[in-house]
Scaffold this motif. Structure first.
Motif, PDB file in Angstrom:
ATOM      1  N   UNK A 159      29.298  30.482  22.002  1.00 15.23           N
ATOM      2  CA  UNK A 159      28.982  29.898  23.549  1.00 15.23           C
ATOM      3  C   UNK A 159      28.221  31.537  24.510  1.00 15.23           C
ATOM      4  N   UNK A 160      27.505  30.922  25.203  1.00  9.77           N
ATOM      5  CA  UNK A 160      26.866  32.558  26.456  1.00  9.77           C
ATOM      6  C   UNK A 160      26.390  32.088  27.747  1.00  9.77           C
ATOM      7  N   UNK A 161      26.817  33.107  27.624  1.00 11.53           N
ATOM      8  CA  UNK A 161      26.495  33.102  29.597  1.00 11.53           C
ATOM      9  C   UNK A 161      25.896  34.181  30.367  1.00 11.53           C
ATOM     10  N   UNK A 162      25.156  33.728  31.099  1.00 11.21           N
ATOM     11  CA  UNK A 162      24.500  35.149  32.052  1.00 11.21           C
ATOM     12  C   UNK A 162      25.126  35.221  33.522  1.00 11.21           C
ATOM     13  N   UNK A 163      25.126  35.829  33.739  1.00 13.81           N
ATOM     14  CA  UNK A 163      25.906  36.367  35.005  1.00 13.81           C
ATOM     15  C   UNK A 163      25.616  37.324  35.563  1.00 13.81           C
ATOM     16  N   UNK A 164      26.321  37.764  36.600  1.00  9.48           N
ATOM     17  CA  UNK A 164      26.154  39.574  36.947  1.00  9.48           C
ATOM     18  C   UNK A 164      27.478  40.520  36.388  1.00  9.48           C
ATOM     19  N   UNK A 165      27.600  41.676  36.402  1.00  7.12           N
ATOM     20  CA  UNK A 165      28.209  42.062  36.397  1.00  7.12           C
ATOM     21  C   UNK A 165      30.065  41.974  38.187  1.00  7.12           C
ATOM     22  N   UNK A 166      30.890  42.116  37.481  1.00 10.35           N
ATOM     23  CA  UNK A 166      31.765  41.887  39.041  1.00 10.35           C
ATOM     24  C   UNK A 166      31.426  42.327  40.125  1.00 10.35           C
ATOM     25  N   UNK A 167      33.046  42.179  40.571  1.00  5.84           N
ATOM     26  CA  UNK A 167      32.416  43.056  41.785  1.00  5.84           C
ATOM     27  C   UNK A 167      34.139  43.382  42.530  1.00  5.84           C
ATOM     28  N   UNK A 168      34.722  43.381  43.402  1.00  9.04           N
ATOM     29  CA  UNK A 168      36.656  43.462  43.430  1.00  9.04           C
ATOM     30  C   UNK A 168      36.712  43.465  44.075  1.00  9.04           C
ATOM     31  N   UNK A 175      37.309  42.481  37.034  1.00  4.47           N
ATOM     32  CA  UNK A 175      37.521  41.168  36.120  1.00  4.47           C
ATOM     33  C   UNK A 175      37.062  40.007  35.829  1.00  4.47           C
ATOM     34  N   UNK A 176      37.440  38.945  34.791  1.00  5.45           N
ATOM     35  CA  UNK A 176      36.511  37.916  34.692  1.00  5.45           C
ATOM     36  C   UNK A 176      37.927  37.167  33.574  1.00  5.45           C
ATOM     37  N   UNK A 177      38.183  35.309  34.685  1.00  5.08           N
ATOM     38  CA  UNK A 177      38.600  34.475  34.499  1.00  5.08           C
ATOM     39  C   UNK A 177      38.010  33.865  32.935  1.00  5.08           C
ATOM     40  N   UNK A 194      43.042  33.376  30.256  1.00  8.08           N
ATOM     41  CA  UNK A 194      43.141  34.594  30.020  1.00  8.08           C
ATOM     42  C   UNK A 194      42.211  35.638  30.621  1.00  8.08           C
ATOM     43  N   UNK A 195      42.200  36.696  30.540  1.00  5.81           N
ATOM     44  CA  UNK A 195      40.956  37.202  31.291  1.00  5.81           C
ATOM     45  C   UNK A 195      40.234  38.790  30.919  1.00  5.81           C
ATOM     46  N   UNK A 196      39.002  38.893  31.502  1.00  6.50           N
ATOM     47  CA  UNK A 196      38.378  40.287  30.483  1.00  6.50           C
ATOM     48  C   UNK A 196      37.736  41.019  31.711  1.00  6.50           C
ATOM     49  N   UNK A 197      38.136  42.512  31.268  1.00  6.91           N
ATOM     50  CA  UNK A 197      38.246  43.714  31.641  1.00  6.91           C
ATOM     51  C   UNK A 197      37.334  44.921  30.965  1.00  6.91           C
ATOM     52  N   UNK A 198      36.870  45.577  32.515  1.00  3.44           N
ATOM     53  CA  UNK A 198      35.954  46.545  31.542  1.00  3.44           C
ATOM     54  C   UNK A 198      35.861  47.802  32.347  1.00  3.44           C
ATOM     55  N   UNK A 199      35.277  48.879  31.144  1.00  2.00           N
ATOM     56  CA  UNK A 199      36.000  50.086  31.337  1.00  2.00           C
ATOM     57  C   UNK A 199      35.597  50.934  32.816  1.00  2.00           C
ATOM     58  N   UNK A 200      36.761  51.346  33.474  1.00  4.84           N
ATOM     59  CA  UNK A 200      36.197  52.042  34.361  1.00  4.84           C
ATOM     60  C   UNK A 200      34.921  53.591  34.869  1.00  4.84           C
TER      61      UNK A 200
END
Length: 257
Positions: A159-168, A175-177, A194-200
């Motif tokens: 599956x593929x999604x087009x979104x934006x980089x999340x804020x805080x 994170x993304x749920x 679960x959740x997904x995370x990004x390099x700081x």
């Protein structure tokens, strides 16, 4: 948020115990490539479109940790790949583009095989920390549907999604749920959240740009987030440059008794 952290610890403890029980409960696993050529890059105007999925064969599977659903899940039943817009107004959320691909597999005795027909939901906040269709002290977005949606995996488990980089928002790192649901022919179903995370360091670059910068400097990084500390290192996205933004492919699998 305190209740998010508490729920995260509770869910993670339950998930950990489940790993040691020979039951029919579903476990989340990731198919990890033996060699990866992905690199983390700062987006630029000259970025070319990256291939959405590595063509390498799927190897063995490893367990991924479950994490809390949190207070903002709404089962909108929005079947769409591009989740950036609010369906009631047509307004598209601004932010650095993010193309997210899930490759879902089922773990069996001979390894991972693509899992077709699984429902994959994602939801996350916008560039200034707001979720859609919820009421919270800082905002009321009831009736809006931005940055929510689901896709059904194809025969290759994709599956593929087009979104934006999340804020805080206060109390959490970026994170993304996500939620994966399956239905067996017998009528029984499995669900994993679960959740997904990004390099700081990537987040620091992104959040200097508009509209993220209007929110100010974030208050929680990965190592200070109570939920991230419960297995978040196994849920980090490996980003690559794509379309003046980022793209990532995340391999997950389900082991079902």
């Amino acid at each position: 948020m305190n209740h998010d952290r508490l729920l995260g610890r509770m869910v993670s403890r339950r998930a950990a115990l489940a790993l040691f029980r020979a039951t029919g409960a579903a476990m989340l696993v990731g198919c990890m490539p033996r060699h990866s050529n992905s690199v983390q890059l700062k987006p630029s105007a000259s970025a070319s479109t990256a291939s959405t999925v590595d063509s390498a064969p799927l190897p063995g599977c490893v367990v991924r940790p479950a994490q809390t659903e949190g207070p903002y899940f709404v089962d909108e039943t929005l079947d769409r790949s591009d989740v950036r817009s609010d369906t009631s107004t047509g307004v598209t959320k601004e932010g650095v583009p993010l193309q997210l691909t899930f490759r879902v597999s089922q773990m069996g005795g001979t390894g991972c095989t693509p899992l077709a027909g699984a429902i994959v939901d994602i939801w996350h906040c916008d560039a200034v920390g707001m979720y859609s269709n919820v009421t919270d002290r800082p905002f009321n977005t009831v009736g809006q549907t931005f940055l929510r949606g689901y896709q059904v995996t194809d025969r290759n488990g994709l599956v593929q999604f087009t979104s934006i980089y999340p804020g805080w928002y206060p109390g959490r790192t970026v994170h993304i749920h996500f939620k994966i649901r399956t239905s067996a022919a017998s009528g029984s179903s499995h669900e994993f959240t679960s959740q997904l995370y990004f390099d700081d360091s990537i987040t620091d670059q992104v959040h200097t740009q508009a509209p993220y910068a209007s929110k100010g400097q974030r208050t929680v990084r990965n190592d200070r987030d109570g939920i991230f500390r419960e297995g978040g290192n196994q849920l980090l996205l490996t980003l690559r440059e794509a379309n003046r933004g980022y793209a990532a492919t995340f391999d997950v699998g389900l082991q079902m008794g």
